[in-house]
Design a protein around this motif. Structure first.
Motif, mmCIF file in Angstrom:
data_model
loop_
_atom_site.group_PDB
_atom_site.id
_atom_site.type_symbol
_atom_site.label_atom_id
_atom_site.label_comp_id
_atom_site.label_asym_id
_atom_site.label_seq_id
_atom_site.Cartn_x
_atom_site.Cartn_y
_atom_site.Cartn_z
ATOM 1 N N ALA A 394 -36.351 15.030 0.183
ATOM 2 C CA ALA A 394 -36.035 15.769 -1.040
ATOM 3 C C ALA A 394 -35.533 14.853 -2.159
ATOM 4 O O ALA A 394 -35.806 15.096 -3.339
ATOM 5 C CB ALA A 394 -34.997 16.845 -0.738
ATOM 6 N N ARG A 395 -34.814 13.796 -1.809
ATOM 7 C CA ARG A 395 -34.261 12.908 -2.845
ATOM 8 C C ARG A 395 -35.375 12.188 -3.602
ATOM 9 O O ARG A 395 -35.296 12.021 -4.819
ATOM 10 C CB ARG A 395 -33.313 11.903 -2.195
ATOM 11 N N TYR A 396 -36.437 11.805 -2.903
ATOM 12 C CA TYR A 396 -37.547 11.127 -3.559
ATOM 13 C C TYR A 396 -38.380 12.121 -4.372
ATOM 14 O O TYR A 396 -38.887 11.778 -5.442
ATOM 15 C CB TYR A 396 -38.409 10.402 -2.529
ATOM 16 N N VAL A 397 -38.500 13.337 -3.864
ATOM 17 C CA VAL A 397 -39.195 14.376 -4.637
ATOM 18 C C VAL A 397 -38.468 14.592 -5.963
ATOM 19 O O VAL A 397 -39.086 14.691 -7.030
ATOM 20 C CB VAL A 397 -39.277 15.694 -3.844
ATOM 21 N N ALA A 398 -37.145 14.639 -5.921
ATOM 22 C CA ALA A 398 -36.359 14.828 -7.149
ATOM 23 C C ALA A 398 -36.569 13.669 -8.118
ATOM 24 O O ALA A 398 -36.730 13.878 -9.330
ATOM 25 C CB ALA A 398 -34.875 14.959 -6.800
ATOM 26 N N ALA A 399 -36.575 12.432 -7.615
ATOM 27 C CA ALA A 399 -36.765 11.264 -8.490
ATOM 28 C C ALA A 399 -38.144 11.285 -9.133
ATOM 29 O O ALA A 399 -38.295 10.930 -10.313
ATOM 30 C CB ALA A 399 -36.560 9.977 -7.697
ATOM 31 N N ILE A 400 -39.157 11.676 -8.376
ATOM 32 C CA ILE A 400 -40.514 11.778 -8.919
ATOM 33 C C ILE A 400 -40.565 12.845 -10.006
ATOM 34 O O ILE A 400 -41.175 12.648 -11.061
ATOM 35 C CB ILE A 400 -41.506 12.099 -7.781
ATOM 36 N N ALA A 401 -39.913 13.971 -9.764
ATOM 37 C CA ALA A 401 -39.990 15.105 -10.689
ATOM 38 C C ALA A 401 -39.123 14.922 -11.928
ATOM 39 O O ALA A 401 -39.479 15.404 -13.015
ATOM 40 C CB ALA A 401 -39.582 16.390 -9.965
ATOM 41 N N HIS A 402 -37.993 14.214 -11.800
ATOM 42 C CA HIS A 402 -36.995 14.261 -12.876
ATOM 43 C C HIS A 402 -36.566 12.895 -13.409
ATOM 44 O O HIS A 402 -35.517 12.797 -14.036
ATOM 45 C CB HIS A 402 -35.756 15.022 -12.382
ATOM 46 N N HIS A 403 -37.368 11.837 -13.198
ATOM 47 C CA HIS A 403 -36.931 10.545 -13.737
ATOM 48 C C HIS A 403 -36.980 10.503 -15.258
ATOM 49 O O HIS A 403 -36.369 9.641 -15.875
ATOM 50 C CB HIS A 403 -37.719 9.379 -13.132
ATOM 51 N N HIS A 404 -37.698 11.454 -15.882
ATOM 52 C CA HIS A 404 -37.687 11.550 -17.346
ATOM 53 C C HIS A 404 -36.696 12.595 -17.861
ATOM 54 O O HIS A 404 -36.421 12.629 -19.057
ATOM 55 C CB HIS A 404 -39.081 11.894 -17.873
ATOM 56 N N ASP A 405 -36.197 13.467 -16.965
ATOM 57 C CA ASP A 405 -35.226 14.478 -17.395
ATOM 58 C C ASP A 405 -34.180 14.677 -16.299
ATOM 59 O O ASP A 405 -34.123 15.737 -15.669
ATOM 60 C CB ASP A 405 -35.915 15.799 -17.744
ATOM 61 N N PRO A 406 -33.342 13.683 -16.045
ATOM 62 C CA PRO A 406 -32.385 13.768 -14.936
ATOM 63 C C PRO A 406 -31.421 14.932 -15.041
ATOM 64 O O PRO A 406 -30.900 15.392 -14.017
ATOM 65 C CB PRO A 406 -31.657 12.423 -15.000
ATOM 66 N N ASP A 407 -31.177 15.434 -16.251
ATOM 67 C CA ASP A 407 -30.258 16.564 -16.389
ATOM 68 C C ASP A 407 -30.760 17.808 -15.662
ATOM 69 O O ASP A 407 -29.968 18.703 -15.345
ATOM 70 C CB ASP A 407 -30.033 16.900 -17.863
ATOM 71 N N ALA A 408 -32.067 17.859 -15.384
ATOM 72 C CA ALA A 408 -32.635 19.010 -14.671
ATOM 73 C C ALA A 408 -32.608 18.819 -13.166
ATOM 74 O O ALA A 408 -33.073 19.699 -12.431
ATOM 75 C CB ALA A 408 -34.075 19.251 -15.138
ATOM 76 N N ALA A 409 -32.060 17.721 -12.687
ATOM 77 C CA ALA A 409 -32.136 17.384 -11.264
ATOM 78 C C ALA A 409 -30.952 17.880 -10.446
ATOM 79 O O ALA A 409 -30.895 17.626 -9.245
ATOM 80 C CB ALA A 409 -32.272 15.874 -11.098
#
Length: 479
Positions: A394-409
């Motif tokens: 899950a942590r890598y999925v989050a980084a893939i999804a939100h590296h441009h918008d970390p506030d949504a992570a």
């Protein structure tokens, strides 16, 4: 159900599969056939309770005619949904028309407090239910990934594509349960007009089906990842899986002995590579090797893609001690962060050429702006869905999804901001031609989020520049 480590007050974070239902058109039925509806609802409640209990579910809340239930096993939730629809269809109802119940399934973590569940997973299941038609059962990709290998006889899942649902920042990939007796009229989705729609028509279109035509990771890689993620595994267990594929074994040893890792003595076995490099680093190596082989295209040179990914991983590992993040996890997330671009490049190659052209042109669009211009989805959105399908942590999925918008992570905000800043450092250090406006704006926001100083940014750039020869060596070893 076993609570996760994270708690918030009296709330425990628990991963379950949610099953939500309600009756389509129930308000009108109560207004026009109240006596018959009272009898019908009692029978409806018996049938749903029976199906949920039969497959070990737990009804934690009912609201009017709506049921909210949880299951420890996603396959049980699917079987319960099948039984619900079959039993409702077979019933003789006292109302003029039979009751049509919509069912939505979604798997994820939610907070349990005082017998009720809260959080984004619950919200997503509710939003999916809102676009489900009476008689339909829809499920998200997170649930589909858990049930696809154990579908009951006569049951299949239809890929309905990626939907933008109301109030959700990212689209959800949705599947429909197909079962005997399902009316052809129910093979369409309900109204999704409340979702976030594009304000302009894309110049090109990346079809949802393209995402699921991408090559999967080799079976040996998938098996090795499961072993690596098992806390009871040791280095020998990993070796016993990988040695079954001589080509991958040779590449892993080549990577382990590359100048990038800089060990003075030669690593001669897979087990030794695991012991020396650590489980997390070996996971990243295996995924990189598997993906490099699986995703090849004759017309696009992907070496620049991999060079950027390795540089991002290098920067993430350098910054991680300053943020008290795992260096190995930061490195692996850096390798994987742009996997959505790889999917675009391979599955929508002509359009992706246009993305590259827009980024180099006079308009100097950012990668996200160029993708929004050409496609319906951006690379973080596509990458997130592929990562979920590959069952990545899950942590890598989050980084893939939100590296441009970390506030949504959410809870992974700091980790995603780290990967985002490392992404910026890789562009700046390797002179990849990123538009200045994109880099400056994102970099300032990420430095503020991480509470890092400009001096630390400069040190990171210098580290990546000095690592260029080693980055090239690792790239050669992977290829």
């Amino acid at each position: 159900m076993v609570p996760a480590e994270l708690t918030l007050g009296d709330a425990s974070l628990i991963t379950v599969t949610f099953l939500f239902t309600d009756i389509e058109g129930s308000t009108n039925l109560w207004e026009t056939e109240s006596v018959a509806m009272r009898v019908a609802l009692q029978r409806h409640n018996v049938l749903l309770s029976s199906a949920i209990e039969r497959y070990h579910g737990y009804v934690f809340k009912t609201v009017g005619d709506a049921f909210c239930a949880t299951f420890d096993d996603a396959a049980d939730a699917l079987r319960a949904a099948c039984r619900i629809q079959a039993s409702l269809a077979a019933e003789r109802w006292p109302t003029r028309a039979g009751l049509r119940v919509r069912v939505a399934l979604h798997t994820g973590a939610a907070y349990l407090s005082a017998g009720d569940y809260f959080g984004t997973t619950v919200n997503r299941c509710a939003r999916l239910l809102a676009v489900t038609l009476g008689g339909q059962t829809l499920l998200t990709a997170s649930t589909e990934a858990l049930v696809r290998e154990s579908l009951p006889a006569g049951i299949s899942l239809r890929d309905t594509g990626m939907l933008r649902l109301r109030d959700l920042p990212h689209p959800m990939h949705v599947f429909q349960l197909m079962h005997p007796g399902l009316s052809p009229s129910l093979c369409e989705l309900g109204d999704t007009s409340g979702g976030n729609k594009l304000t302009t028509e894309p110049m090109a279109r990346f079809r949802p089906v393209d995402l699921y035509e991408v090559p999967t990771l080799p079976t040996i890689v998938v098996h090795a990842l499961k072993v690596l993620q098992n806390p009871n595994s040791d280095a020998r267990a990993v070796e016993r899986v990988i040695v079954n594929d001589p080509a991958i074994s040779a590449k892993i040893l080549r990577v382990a002995n590359s100048a990038f890792f800089g060990y003075s003595r030669r690593v001669s076995t897979i087990a030794e590579a695991v012991r020396v490099l650590g489980f997390t680093n070996v996971q990243g190596m295996i995924i990189s090797v598997g993906a490099f082989d699986a995703f090849r295209t004759e017309r696009l040179n992907l070496l620049d893609f991999w060079k950027h990914s390795i540089a991002t991983a290098t920067a993430a590992r350098f910054l991680s001690p300053r943020l008290r993040c795992s260096a190995d996890e930061a490195f692996m997330a850096g390798i994987l962060h742009d996997i959505g671009k790889l999917i675009f490049a391979v599955q929508a190659e002509p359009g992706y050429h246009q993305v590259l052209a827009l980024r180099r042109g006079t308009a100097a669009l950012s990668s996200l702006e160029a993708e929004r211009t050409l496609f319906e989805f951006t690379h973080p959105e596509v990458g997130e869905m592929v990562a979920e399908r590959w069952d990545l942590p899950a942590r890598y999925v989050a980084a893939i999804a939100h590296h441009h918008d970390p506030d949504a992570a959410g809870e992974e905000r700091t980790f995603c901001a780290l990967i985002g800043l490392a992404d910026q450092a890789a562009y700046a250090a390797l002179d990849a031609g990123q538009p200045a406006a994109e880099g400056d704006a994102e970099r300032r926001a990420l430095l503020d989020t991480l509470a890092l100083l400009p001096q630390q940014w400069d040190e990171c750039l210098q580290h990546v520049r000095e690592a260029r020869p080693n980055i090239a060596a690792l790239l050669g070893a992977i290829g």
